[in-house]
Design a protein around this motif. Structure first.
Motif, PDB file in Angstrom:
ATOM      1  N   ASP A 207       0.836  -1.206   0.000  1.00 34.72           N
ATOM      2  CA  ASP A 207       0.000   0.000   0.000  1.00 34.72           C
ATOM      3  C   ASP A 207       0.869   1.253   0.000  1.00 34.72           C
ATOM      4  OD1 ASP A 207      -2.493  -1.168  -0.086  1.00 34.72           O
ATOM      5  OD2 ASP A 207      -2.726  -1.247   2.102  1.00 34.72           O
ATOM      6  N   LYS A 208       1.991   1.178   0.695  1.00 32.32           N
ATOM      7  CA  LYS A 208       2.875   2.340   0.838  1.00 32.32           C
ATOM      8  C   LYS A 208       3.770   2.536  -0.377  1.00 32.32           C
ATOM      9  CE  LYS A 208       6.316   4.367   3.987  1.00 32.32           C
ATOM     10  NZ  LYS A 208       7.049   4.199   5.279  1.00 32.32           N
ATOM     11  N   TYR A 209       4.288   1.418  -0.910  1.00 28.13           N
ATOM     12  CA  TYR A 209       5.240   1.504  -2.025  1.00 28.13           C
ATOM     13  C   TYR A 209       4.592   0.911  -3.285  1.00 28.13           C
ATOM     14  CZ  TYR A 209       8.588   2.463   1.695  1.00 28.13           C
ATOM     15  OH  TYR A 209       9.244   3.011   2.781  1.00 28.13           O
ATOM     16  N   LYS A 210       4.031   1.804  -4.122  1.00 28.78           N
ATOM     17  CA  LYS A 210       3.249   1.363  -5.271  1.00 28.78           C
ATOM     18  C   LYS A 210       4.096   0.683  -6.353  1.00 28.78           C
ATOM     19  CE  LYS A 210      -0.210   3.513  -3.309  1.00 28.78           C
ATOM     20  NZ  LYS A 210      -1.266   2.760  -2.598  1.00 28.78           N
ATOM     21  N   ASN A 211       5.411   0.958  -6.360  1.00 30.00           N
ATOM     22  CA  ASN A 211       6.282   0.397  -7.402  1.00 30.00           C
ATOM     23  C   ASN A 211       6.964  -0.897  -6.955  1.00 30.00           C
ATOM     24  OD1 ASN A 211       7.851   1.776  -5.495  1.00 30.00           O
ATOM     25  ND2 ASN A 211       9.495   2.160  -6.974  1.00 30.00           N
ATOM     26  N   TRP A 212       6.520  -1.460  -5.850  1.00 26.36           N
ATOM     27  CA  TRP A 212       7.056  -2.741  -5.376  1.00 26.36           C
ATOM     28  C   TRP A 212       5.983  -3.822  -5.480  1.00 26.36           C
ATOM     29  CZ3 TRP A 212      11.826  -4.424  -3.283  1.00 26.36           C
ATOM     30  CH2 TRP A 212      12.832  -3.456  -3.289  1.00 26.36           C
ATOM     31  N   LYS A 213       6.452  -5.049  -5.702  1.00 23.53           N
ATOM     32  CA  LYS A 213       5.567  -6.203  -5.771  1.00 23.53           C
ATOM     33  C   LYS A 213       6.071  -7.295  -4.836  1.00 23.53           C
ATOM     34  CE  LYS A 213       4.201  -5.359 -10.567  1.00 23.53           C
ATOM     35  NZ  LYS A 213       4.112  -5.932 -11.950  1.00 23.53           N
ATOM     36  N   SER A 214       5.204  -8.262  -4.569  1.00 21.54           N
ATOM     37  CA  SER A 214       5.596  -9.396  -3.721  1.00 21.54           C
ATOM     38  C   SER A 214       5.115 -10.694  -4.344  1.00 21.54           C
ATOM     39  CB  SER A 214       5.007  -9.246  -2.316  1.00 21.54           C
ATOM     40  OG  SER A 214       5.379 -10.354  -1.505  1.00 21.54           O
ATOM     41  N   ILE A 215       5.969 -11.729  -4.221  1.00 20.25           N
ATOM     42  CA  ILE A 215       5.570 -13.061  -4.672  1.00 20.25           C
ATOM     43  C   ILE A 215       5.632 -14.028  -3.494  1.00 20.25           C
ATOM     44  CG2 ILE A 215       6.298 -12.700  -7.053  1.00 20.25           C
ATOM     45  CD1 ILE A 215       8.802 -14.382  -6.416  1.00 20.25           C
ATOM     46  N   VAL A 216       4.671 -14.930  -3.457  1.00 20.55           N
ATOM     47  CA  VAL A 216       4.616 -15.969  -2.429  1.00 20.55           C
ATOM     48  C   VAL A 216       4.566 -17.314  -3.143  1.00 20.55           C
ATOM     49  CG1 VAL A 216       3.193 -17.005  -0.615  1.00 20.55           C
ATOM     50  CG2 VAL A 216       3.501 -14.523  -0.702  1.00 20.55           C
ATOM     51  N   ILE A 217       5.476 -18.214  -2.762  1.00 15.55           N
ATOM     52  CA  ILE A 217       5.532 -19.546  -3.374  1.00 15.55           C
ATOM     53  C   ILE A 217       5.394 -20.588  -2.274  1.00 15.55           C
ATOM     54  CG2 ILE A 217       6.847 -21.141  -4.817  1.00 15.55           C
ATOM     55  CD1 ILE A 217       8.392 -18.712  -5.887  1.00 15.55           C
ATOM     56  N   GLY A 218       4.338 -21.372  -2.310  1.00 17.51           N
ATOM     57  CA  GLY A 218       4.114 -22.384  -1.292  1.00 17.51           C
ATOM     58  C   GLY A 218       2.636 -22.657  -1.103  1.00 17.51           C
ATOM     59  N   ASP A 219       2.342 -23.649  -0.291  1.00 17.44           N
ATOM     60  CA  ASP A 219       0.952 -23.979   0.006  1.00 17.44           C
ATOM     61  C   ASP A 219       0.848 -24.491   1.438  1.00 17.44           C
ATOM     62  OD1 ASP A 219       2.071 -26.499  -0.092  1.00 17.44           O
ATOM     63  OD2 ASP A 219       0.986 -27.158  -1.858  1.00 17.44           O
ATOM     64  N   GLU A 220      -0.352 -24.738   1.871  1.00 20.81           N
ATOM     65  CA  GLU A 220      -0.609 -25.293   3.198  1.00 20.81           C
ATOM     66  C   GLU A 220      -2.062 -25.738   3.269  1.00 20.81           C
ATOM     67  OE1 GLU A 220      -0.687 -27.134   5.880  1.00 20.81           O
ATOM     68  OE2 GLU A 220       1.186 -26.122   6.410  1.00 20.81           O
ATOM     69  N   PRO A 221      -2.314 -27.032   3.085  1.00 17.13           N
ATOM     70  CA  PRO A 221      -3.702 -27.520   3.074  1.00 17.13           C
ATOM     71  C   PRO A 221      -4.365 -27.532   4.452  1.00 17.13           C
ATOM     72  CG  PRO A 221      -2.163 -29.343   2.855  1.00 17.13           C
ATOM     73  CD  PRO A 221      -1.341 -28.089   2.779  1.00 17.13           C
ATOM     74  N   ARG A 222      -3.546 -27.498   5.522  1.00 14.24           N
ATOM     75  CA  ARG A 222      -4.117 -27.653   6.861  1.00 14.24           C
ATOM     76  C   ARG A 222      -4.435 -26.331   7.558  1.00 14.24           C
ATOM     77  NH1 ARG A 222       0.791 -31.340   8.731  1.00 14.24           N
ATOM     78  NH2 ARG A 222       1.745 -29.640   7.537  1.00 14.24           N
ATOM     79  N   GLU A 223      -3.832 -25.252   7.098  1.00 14.14           N
ATOM     80  CA  GLU A 223      -4.049 -23.955   7.749  1.00 14.14           C
ATOM     81  C   GLU A 223      -4.304 -22.916   6.670  1.00 14.14           C
ATOM     82  OE1 GLU A 223      -1.722 -20.894  10.833  1.00 14.14           O
ATOM     83  OE2 GLU A 223      -0.900 -22.869  10.383  1.00 14.14           O
ATOM     84  N   LYS A 224      -5.387 -22.189   6.796  1.00 16.18           N
ATOM     85  CA  LYS A 224      -5.784 -21.246   5.757  1.00 16.18           C
ATOM     86  C   LYS A 224      -5.520 -19.812   6.205  1.00 16.18           C
ATOM     87  CE  LYS A 224      -7.251 -24.592   3.188  1.00 16.18           C
ATOM     88  NZ  LYS A 224      -6.473 -25.016   1.996  1.00 16.18           N
ATOM     89  N   LEU A 225      -4.552 -19.189   5.534  1.00 16.77           N
ATOM     90  CA  LEU A 225      -4.240 -17.785   5.772  1.00 16.77           C
ATOM     91  C   LEU A 225      -4.330 -17.068   4.431  1.00 16.77           C
ATOM     92  CD1 LEU A 225      -1.118 -18.261   8.097  1.00 16.77           C
ATOM     93  CD2 LEU A 225      -3.366 -17.431   8.807  1.00 16.77           C
ATOM     94  N   PHE A 226      -5.191 -16.082   4.336  1.00 18.11           N
ATOM     95  CA  PHE A 226      -5.437 -15.426   3.056  1.00 18.11           C
ATOM     96  C   PHE A 226      -5.059 -13.950   3.137  1.00 18.11           C
ATOM     97  CE2 PHE A 226      -8.565 -18.899   3.301  1.00 18.11           C
ATOM     98  CZ  PHE A 226      -8.200 -19.614   2.167  1.00 18.11           C
TER      99      PHE A 226
END
Length: 357
Positions: A207-226
């Motif tokens: 929200d603060k830095y509009k010219n930055w991006k983030s990538i997340v690689i991974g999964d977790e079937p037992r715990e749901k964090l969105f």
């Protein structure tokens, strides 16, 4: 000469869902001077195997008997036909007793997790038995080794049998001018890995830095964090090659685990790809690099603060990137050399001749 590597039961020795143990075995086998004498044994239902010298132990599962025991018994069927000179067991101390009593091969046991949490090494008496039944115990960090040594005295610990061999990564050329404004998180998407801390912090950062991006690689079937943001891309589980390619372009990598990481492969690989690292001070994570920002507190505010610092301070960010890359030494060749030294000592011990006096 025959060397057999026995993977944990259910370890997926496949590119589709390879874990840290499989990747370590694959990479170091390729570079080993003993590679033509090595067979890797495991059990997986995936068809794409990581190495041609892999033998799948097809077993009939049972609800009345331990499938791990059936798995080891299946391995011993191969031993009857062509016995091994050396068996390297990975991450299953409870296999040692059974193999020790049913095979004449010399045994090396590799620990990839906390010994005090594993069947066969939780208790001091079990760890003493492991010392007596193996030729070498190999740990993936000093932290893991020290955990194993808890309760021992200097008298009954055979320190020459204990050694630390870290995980490894391939050294590649990095063009730092091509680093992008990307912040990465790689691993299980659960609270043990600190994904809740990262997710809360990264949304505010983006929200603060509009010219930055983030990538997340991974999964977790037992715990749901969105977590959702237009500049946040969540890939789910991807191949190891995909992870490494994205780390090459990443500027900042965050490894904020709550649990005691036995070592921390993600941190190691991010270091090898010249990322500026933010890590927690848990388990063996600090052993992966000497050039990282260490979280003083495991809060999303602290994660936010460290990311914010590296975005605002480009000079600091680039310094950490280059220090990690230039000082990276845990290459496949180096780590495999340490393994092969152990194999040589066991399989080809030095013979000393003395003149009669």
């Amino acid at each position: 000469m025959k060397i057999s590597i026995l993977l944990p039961y259910k370890e997926n020795f496949s590119s589709k869902y390879a874990g840290a143990v499989s990747l370590f075995v694959k990479d170091t086998t390729i570079y080993s001077k003993y590679k033509n004498s090595i067979n890797v044994f495991g059990y997986t239902q995936y068809k794409s195997k990581l190495l041609p010298n892999y033998i799948n132990l097809n077993i009939k599962k049972s609800i009345l008997q331990s499938n791990s025991k059936i798995y080891v018994e299946k391995f011993l069927e191969y031993e009857k036909n062509e016995s091994s000179d050396l068996i390297e067991i990975h991450n299953r101390p409870n296999y040692v007793k059974f193999l020790f009593t049913n095979s004449n091969a010399k045994i090396v046991l590799y620990f990839h997790n906390d010994p005090l949490t594993m069947n066969g090494s939780k208790h001091l008496s079990e760890r003493k038995e492991l010392l007596n039944r193996t030729h070498k115990l190999v740990f993936n960090s000093k932290w893991s080794r020290d955990r194993f040594m808890q309760g021992f005295t200097d008298i009954d610990i055979q320190k020459n049998k204990l050694t630390v061999i870290y995980q490894s990564a391939k050294r590649v050329k990095i063009n730092f001018s091509r680093k992008k404004n990307i912040i990465s998180f790689v691993g299980k998407l659960n609270s043990a890995k600190g994904y809740d801390l990262f997710g809360t912090a990264i949304v505010k950062i983006l929200d603060k830095y509009k010219n930055w991006k983030s990538i997340v690689i991974g999964d977790e079937p037992r715990e749901k964090l969105f977590f959702h943001h237009k500049n946040l891309k969540i890939f789910g589980f991807k191949t190891h090659e995909f992870v490494l390619k994205n780390l090459t372009n990443t500027s900042i990598s965050v490894v904020c685990s709550r649990w005691d990481e036995p070592f921390g492969r993600t941190s190691l690989e991010a270091s090898s790809r010249g990322c500026a690292l933010i890590i927690s001070n848990r388990g063996g994570l600090p052993e992966t690099t000497n050039h990282a920002l260490v979280l003083k507190k495991l809060t999303h505010e602290e994660v936010y603060s460290k990311i914010d610092l590296l975005i605002k301070n480009k000079k600091k960010r680039e310094l950490l990137q280059k220090e990690n890359y230039n000082n990276f030494k845990f290459t496949h060749e180096y780590i495999t050399g340490l393994q092969d030294n152990i194999r040589s000592d066991i399989l080809q011990p030095q013979i000393f001749f003395f003149n009669n006096i």
